[in-house]
Structures are given as structure tokens and as C-alpha cells.
Design a protein around this motif. Structure first.
Motif, PDB file in Angstrom:
ATOM      1  N   PRO A   1       0.803  -1.227   0.000  1.00  0.00           N
ATOM      2  CA  PRO A   1       0.000   0.000   0.000  1.00  0.00           C
ATOM      3  C   PRO A   1       0.836   1.278   0.000  1.00  0.00           C
ATOM      4  O   PRO A   1       0.284   2.376  -0.056  1.00  0.00           O
ATOM      5  CB  PRO A   1      -0.812  -0.117   1.295  1.00  0.00           C
ATOM      6  N   GLN A   2       2.160   1.134   0.060  1.00  0.00           N
ATOM      7  CA  GLN A   2       3.058   2.292   0.028  1.00  0.00           C
ATOM      8  C   GLN A   2       3.623   2.538  -1.378  1.00  0.00           C
ATOM      9  O   GLN A   2       4.445   3.442  -1.572  1.00  0.00           O
ATOM     10  CB  GLN A   2       4.217   2.090   1.010  1.00  0.00           C
ATOM     11  N   CYS A   3       3.196   1.748  -2.359  1.00  0.00           N
ATOM     12  CA  CYS A   3       3.718   1.888  -3.720  1.00  0.00           C
ATOM     13  C   CYS A   3       3.428   3.278  -4.281  1.00  0.00           C
ATOM     14  O   CYS A   3       2.365   3.862  -4.022  1.00  0.00           O
ATOM     15  CB  CYS A   3       3.107   0.837  -4.646  1.00  0.00           C
ATOM     16  N   SER A   4       4.380   3.791  -5.062  1.00  0.00           N
ATOM     17  CA  SER A   4       4.241   5.113  -5.679  1.00  0.00           C
ATOM     18  C   SER A   4       4.503   5.026  -7.178  1.00  0.00           C
ATOM     19  O   SER A   4       5.221   4.127  -7.643  1.00  0.00           O
ATOM     20  CB  SER A   4       5.247   6.095  -5.059  1.00  0.00           C
ATOM     21  N   PRO A   5       3.960   5.954  -7.962  1.00  0.00           N
ATOM     22  CA  PRO A   5       4.242   5.979  -9.404  1.00  0.00           C
ATOM     23  C   PRO A   5       5.719   6.261  -9.655  1.00  0.00           C
ATOM     24  O   PRO A   5       6.348   7.025  -8.911  1.00  0.00           O
ATOM     25  CB  PRO A   5       3.374   7.127  -9.929  1.00  0.00           C
ATOM     26  N   LEU A   6       6.270   5.679 -10.672  1.00  0.00           N
ATOM     27  CA  LEU A   6       7.650   5.930 -11.055  1.00  0.00           C
ATOM     28  C   LEU A   6       7.725   7.218 -11.877  1.00  0.00           C
ATOM     29  O   LEU A   6       6.711   7.679 -12.423  1.00  0.00           O
ATOM     30  CB  LEU A   6       8.209   4.740 -11.831  1.00  0.00           C
ATOM     31  N   PRO A   7       8.911   7.819 -11.976  1.00  0.00           N
ATOM     32  CA  PRO A   7       9.042   9.113 -12.663  1.00  0.00           C
ATOM     33  C   PRO A   7       8.500   9.089 -14.093  1.00  0.00           C
ATOM     34  O   PRO A   7       8.778   8.177 -14.858  1.00  0.00           O
ATOM     35  CB  PRO A   7      10.560   9.349 -12.663  1.00  0.00           C
ATOM     36  N   GLY A   8       7.716  10.107 -14.412  1.00  0.00           N
ATOM     37  CA  GLY A   8       7.191  10.262 -15.760  1.00  0.00           C
ATOM     38  C   GLY A   8       5.901   9.526 -16.044  1.00  0.00           C
ATOM     39  O   GLY A   8       5.242   9.786 -17.059  1.00  0.00           O
ATOM     40  N   VAL A   9       5.514   8.598 -15.160  1.00  0.00           N
ATOM     41  CA  VAL A   9       4.351   7.749 -15.430  1.00  0.00           C
ATOM     42  C   VAL A   9       3.030   8.531 -15.452  1.00  0.00           C
ATOM     43  O   VAL A   9       2.248   8.381 -16.399  1.00  0.00           O
ATOM     44  CB  VAL A   9       4.286   6.573 -14.433  1.00  0.00           C
TER      45      VAL A   9
ATOM     46  N   LYS B   1      -5.726  -9.831  -6.003  1.00  0.00           N
ATOM     47  CA  LYS B   1      -5.538  -9.348  -4.636  1.00  0.00           C
ATOM     48  C   LYS B   1      -4.311  -8.453  -4.530  1.00  0.00           C
ATOM     49  O   LYS B   1      -4.338  -7.393  -3.901  1.00  0.00           O
ATOM     50  CB  LYS B   1      -5.440 -10.525  -3.663  1.00  0.00           C
ATOM     51  N   ASN B   2      -3.203  -8.884  -5.152  1.00  0.00           N
ATOM     52  CA  ASN B   2      -1.990  -8.074  -5.117  1.00  0.00           C
ATOM     53  C   ASN B   2      -2.164  -6.789  -5.919  1.00  0.00           C
ATOM     54  O   ASN B   2      -1.636  -5.738  -5.545  1.00  0.00           O
ATOM     55  CB  ASN B   2      -0.794  -8.869  -5.644  1.00  0.00           C
ATOM     56  N   PHE B   3      -2.890  -6.895  -7.016  1.00  0.00           N
ATOM     57  CA  PHE B   3      -3.147  -5.698  -7.817  1.00  0.00           C
ATOM     58  C   PHE B   3      -3.867  -4.645  -6.980  1.00  0.00           C
ATOM     59  O   PHE B   3      -3.513  -3.468  -6.989  1.00  0.00           O
ATOM     60  CB  PHE B   3      -3.988  -6.041  -9.051  1.00  0.00           C
ATOM     61  N   GLU B   4      -4.855  -5.077  -6.220  1.00  0.00           N
ATOM     62  CA  GLU B   4      -5.611  -4.147  -5.385  1.00  0.00           C
ATOM     63  C   GLU B   4      -4.746  -3.580  -4.268  1.00  0.00           C
ATOM     64  O   GLU B   4      -4.829  -2.384  -3.940  1.00  0.00           O
ATOM     65  CB  GLU B   4      -6.842  -4.847  -4.793  1.00  0.00           C
ATOM     66  N   LEU B   5      -3.884  -4.418  -3.678  1.00  0.00           N
ATOM     67  CA  LEU B   5      -2.984  -3.946  -2.626  1.00  0.00           C
ATOM     68  C   LEU B   5      -2.050  -2.848  -3.140  1.00  0.00           C
ATOM     69  O   LEU B   5      -1.783  -1.869  -2.447  1.00  0.00           O
ATOM     70  CB  LEU B   5      -2.129  -5.107  -2.104  1.00  0.00           C
ATOM     71  N   LYS B   6      -1.567  -3.045  -4.356  1.00  0.00           N
ATOM     72  CA  LYS B   6      -0.586  -2.114  -4.925  1.00  0.00           C
ATOM     73  C   LYS B   6      -1.227  -0.859  -5.499  1.00  0.00           C
ATOM     74  O   LYS B   6      -0.593   0.202  -5.543  1.00  0.00           O
ATOM     75  CB  LYS B   6       0.206  -2.802  -6.038  1.00  0.00           C
ATOM     76  N   SER B   7      -2.449  -0.980  -5.998  1.00  0.00           N
ATOM     77  CA  SER B   7      -3.050   0.120  -6.756  1.00  0.00           C
ATOM     78  C   SER B   7      -4.267   0.755  -6.094  1.00  0.00           C
ATOM     79  O   SER B   7      -4.748   1.788  -6.558  1.00  0.00           O
ATOM     80  CB  SER B   7      -3.454  -0.370  -8.143  1.00  0.00           C
ATOM     81  N   GLY B   8      -4.779   0.140  -5.014  1.00  0.00           N
ATOM     82  CA  GLY B   8      -6.000   0.627  -4.393  1.00  0.00           C
ATOM     83  C   GLY B   8      -5.941   2.082  -3.964  1.00  0.00           C
ATOM     84  O   GLY B   8      -6.949   2.794  -3.986  1.00  0.00           O
ATOM     85  N   HIS B   9      -4.749   2.550  -3.575  1.00  0.00           N
ATOM     86  CA  HIS B   9      -4.579   3.940  -3.149  1.00  0.00           C
ATOM     87  C   HIS B   9      -4.149   4.834  -4.305  1.00  0.00           C
ATOM     88  O   HIS B   9      -3.875   6.021  -4.104  1.00  0.00           O
ATOM     89  CB  HIS B   9      -3.535   3.998  -2.021  1.00  0.00           C
ATOM     90  N   LEU B  10      -4.092   4.258  -5.517  1.00  0.00           N
ATOM     91  CA  LEU B  10      -3.650   5.011  -6.704  1.00  0.00           C
ATOM     92  C   LEU B  10      -4.734   5.012  -7.780  1.00  0.00           C
ATOM     93  O   LEU B  10      -4.457   4.873  -8.968  1.00  0.00           O
ATOM     94  CB  LEU B  10      -2.355   4.389  -7.263  1.00  0.00           C
ATOM     95  N   LYS B  11      -5.978   5.171  -7.345  1.00  0.00           N
ATOM     96  CA  LYS B  11      -7.117   5.115  -8.270  1.00  0.00           C
ATOM     97  C   LYS B  11      -6.995   6.147  -9.383  1.00  0.00           C
ATOM     98  O   LYS B  11      -7.341   5.879 -10.536  1.00  0.00           O
ATOM     99  CB  LYS B  11      -8.425   5.345  -7.511  1.00  0.00           C
ATOM    100  N   GLU B  12      -6.514   7.327  -9.052  1.00  0.00           N
ATOM    101  CA  GLU B  12      -6.398   8.396 -10.045  1.00  0.00           C
ATOM    102  C   GLU B  12      -5.436   7.998 -11.157  1.00  0.00           C
ATOM    103  O   GLU B  12      -5.681   8.281 -12.338  1.00  0.00           O
ATOM    104  CB  GLU B  12      -5.911   9.688  -9.368  1.00  0.00           C
ATOM    105  N   LEU B  13      -4.344   7.315 -10.792  1.00  0.00           N
ATOM    106  CA  LEU B  13      -3.363   6.875 -11.785  1.00  0.00           C
ATOM    107  C   LEU B  13      -3.936   5.785 -12.679  1.00  0.00           C
ATOM    108  O   LEU B  13      -3.825   5.841 -13.913  1.00  0.00           O
ATOM    109  CB  LEU B  13      -2.106   6.358 -11.066  1.00  0.00           C
ATOM    110  N   PHE B  14      -4.588   4.802 -12.058  1.00  0.00           N
ATOM    111  CA  PHE B  14      -5.030   3.632 -12.813  1.00  0.00           C
ATOM    112  C   PHE B  14      -6.368   3.809 -13.512  1.00  0.00           C
ATOM    113  O   PHE B  14      -6.793   2.917 -14.246  1.00  0.00           O
ATOM    114  CB  PHE B  14      -5.048   2.406 -11.899  1.00  0.00           C
ATOM    115  N   LYS B  15      -6.991   4.970 -13.339  1.00  0.00           N
ATOM    116  CA  LYS B  15      -8.230   5.206 -14.074  1.00  0.00           C
ATOM    117  C   LYS B  15      -7.956   5.321 -15.575  1.00  0.00           C
ATOM    118  O   LYS B  15      -8.885   5.273 -16.380  1.00  0.00           O
ATOM    119  CB  LYS B  15      -8.940   6.453 -13.556  1.00  0.00           C
TER     120      LYS B  15
END
Length: 275
Positions: free
Chosen positions: A74-82, A110-124
Motif C-alpha cells: 500500500p506504500q507503492c508510488s508511481p515511477l518518474p514520468g508515469v 488481490k496483489n493488484f488491489e494492494l498495490k493500486s487501491g490507493h492510486l485510483k487516479e493513476l489507474f483510471k
């Protein structure tokens, strides 16, 4: 996704090293890490345990890793430029040359949700029908990266929409795969697609002198002699459906490029016109 859009590969390394440290083992070297990236979990687990020789079973290791994943993913962040890249690609939908995008990841739901659940704006940027995850039932058992199926399926999700609109389908050679992992590059090349490889500096160092092989999908990540008869039959069937599918590229054929980052992406090189 992992190591390309978000920094989850660094999290995987951190988690693995914590488990190794529990048993006095050395840290995970890039020579092994490179073989784990982008692969489905069962294959990656076997490679890791053959190397690590931990005094616990793969199942017990998985339990320890899962506990740490709950903490770190849940601490994952977007990489530069993404964020900018995705915003720009989505913006082309308003032009007469729209770019259609899909997500193809070996991560299970399940892992996808763990990694991206807090990054909804990015993955939209990726609509639900255009997300192909590692546990997608349409991907045959044992058919994960470095085999081409996941990218061909991602393309099919796009072409399905285009057919409904009466628009021309996209051909594999008109696709651009973004990858950080060597097995993923091979998957893209075996799908007959162009590939941009954005490797971690440690991975690039591990393949120093073999960059051409990686870009052509010819590092042997999927050895022919290891295929079962069923795999060969399935690959031949897939190849008959899509011309060139299943075969890697040729060294220096121009279908593969290396970028150190997704910042300042060269859109014009790939004929992408931003509004």
C-alpha cells in the motif's frame, strides 16, 4: 505494472531480503532477481527457492512474504514520468489518431488491489475491460510471461471494442509494449509487438553486453526444450491465429528500444500525436 508504472519491484526486493535475512542468507542478487521479474508466481517461486535453499517450504515462505506485502504494497508510488505519460496517452482520445491502452500484468487480483487501491487516479487510465491480470481465466495455465498470451489478450480487449464501433482492428506490429522485465520484453516480442524496455539500473547492469538479445526477446527466458507437448501445441495454435506470434524478434530489427526513464517520452518516434 510492477517496476514500470509503480515502484513495487523495489518493494518485492525489500520483502524478499527481509525473509532471507531471517535465515542468515545473502541479499537477492540481480542475476536472480532478473529471472523473477514479470513471471507468474509459481514459476518465480521455483526459481527463487532453487537458489535460496531456505530451511522452510515455499508455502511457509509465501506466508511470510504475504504478511510483509500487506505492509509494504500500500506504500507503492508511481515511477518518474508515469502520471504524465498516462495522461498524455489518454488525451489522444480526443484526436483523429487516438492511442488505445491496456494493462497487462502478472500480478493477481488481490496483489493488484494492494498495490493500486490507493492510486485510483493513476489507474483510471485503464478501464476495467482493458485490465488483464495474472489470474485472468482467459490466460491458460502455464501461459504467463515470457509467453505472448497476456499481451495478445490485452490487444483483443481493445479490438473487441473497435469491432463494436465498426472500426479497423489494431495489428500486433502496431502495438507498443512498455516493460521493465526481461521475460516481459520477450512476451511482447513473441506477441509480434514493438517494445520499450525501461530497466532498473541493476537489471541493465546484469545484462550488460546482452542488450540486443533482450530487445529481440532472445535471452532464452522461455527455453524451447522446457516446453511440454501441450504448451507447444497451444503456441502453434496461437501462432496460426496471429502472424508472427510466438516467435522472438531478430537482433537489431528496430522493434525494441531502451529508455532509462519514462520522463520526456519520445512520442514522435512512435507516431503519437498529442493534442
Amino acid at each position: 505494472m510492477d517496476g514500470l508504472l509503480i515502484d513495487s519491484e523495489d518493494k518485492y526486493t525489500m520483502i524478499t531480503n527481509e525473509v532471507l535475512e531471517m535465515y542468515g542468507k545473502p541479499k537477492l542478487p540481480w542475476s536472480i532477481k532478473a529471472q523473477l521479474q514479470g513471471r507468474p508466481q509459481p514459476e518465480a517461486s521455483k526459481i527463487f527457492h532453487d537458489w535460496a535453499k531456505l530451511p522452510i517450504t515455499p508455502e511457509e515462505t509465501a506466508v511470510k512474504q504475504l504478511s510483509l506485502q500487506q505492509k509494504y504494497f500500500p506504500q507503492c508510488s508511481p515511477l518518474p514520468g508515469v502520471p504524465t505519460l498516462l495522461d498524455n496517452l489518454v488525451s489522444t482520445q480526443s484526436t483523429n489518431q487516438p492511442v488505445h491502452i491496456a494493462l497487462a500484468t502478472s500480478s493477481h487480483s488481490k496483489n493488484f488491489e494492494l498495490k493500486s487501491g490507493h492510486l485510483k487516479e493513476l489507474f483510471k487510465a485503464f478501464s476495467e475491460p482493458h485490465r488483464v491480470l495474472g489470474d485472468d481465466p482467459r490466460i491458460g495455465k502455464g501461459r504467463g510471461k515470457p509467453l505472448p498470451d497476456i499481451y495478445l489478450l490485452a490487444l483483443e480487449t481493445i479490438n473487441e471494442d473497435l469491432r463494436k464501433k465498426g472500426e479497423a482492428e489494431i495489428k500486433p506490429e502496431e502495438c507498443l509494449v512498455f516493460e521493465d522485465a526481461v521475460p516481459g520484453v520477450e512476451a511482447g516480442r513473441r506477441a509480434g509487438m514493438q517494445v520499450v524496455w525501461v530497466p532498473h539500473p541493476g537489471l541493465l547492469e546484469a545484462y550488460k553486453g546482452r542488450e540486443g538479445e533482450v530487445l529481440a526477446g532472445r535471452t532464452g527466458a522461455h527455453k524451447e526444450e522446457e516446453k511440454t507437448a501441450a504448451e507447444k501445441e497451444a503456441e502453434e495454435l496461437q501462432s496460426s491465429r496471429v502472424q508472427g506470434a510466438g516467435q522472438p524478434g531478430e537482433i537489431g530489427d528496430g522493434f525494441g528500444q531502451i529508455l532509462s526513464t519514462l520522463e520526456d517520452f519520445p512520442y514522435a518516434r512512435y507516431g503519437i500525436q498529442l493534442p
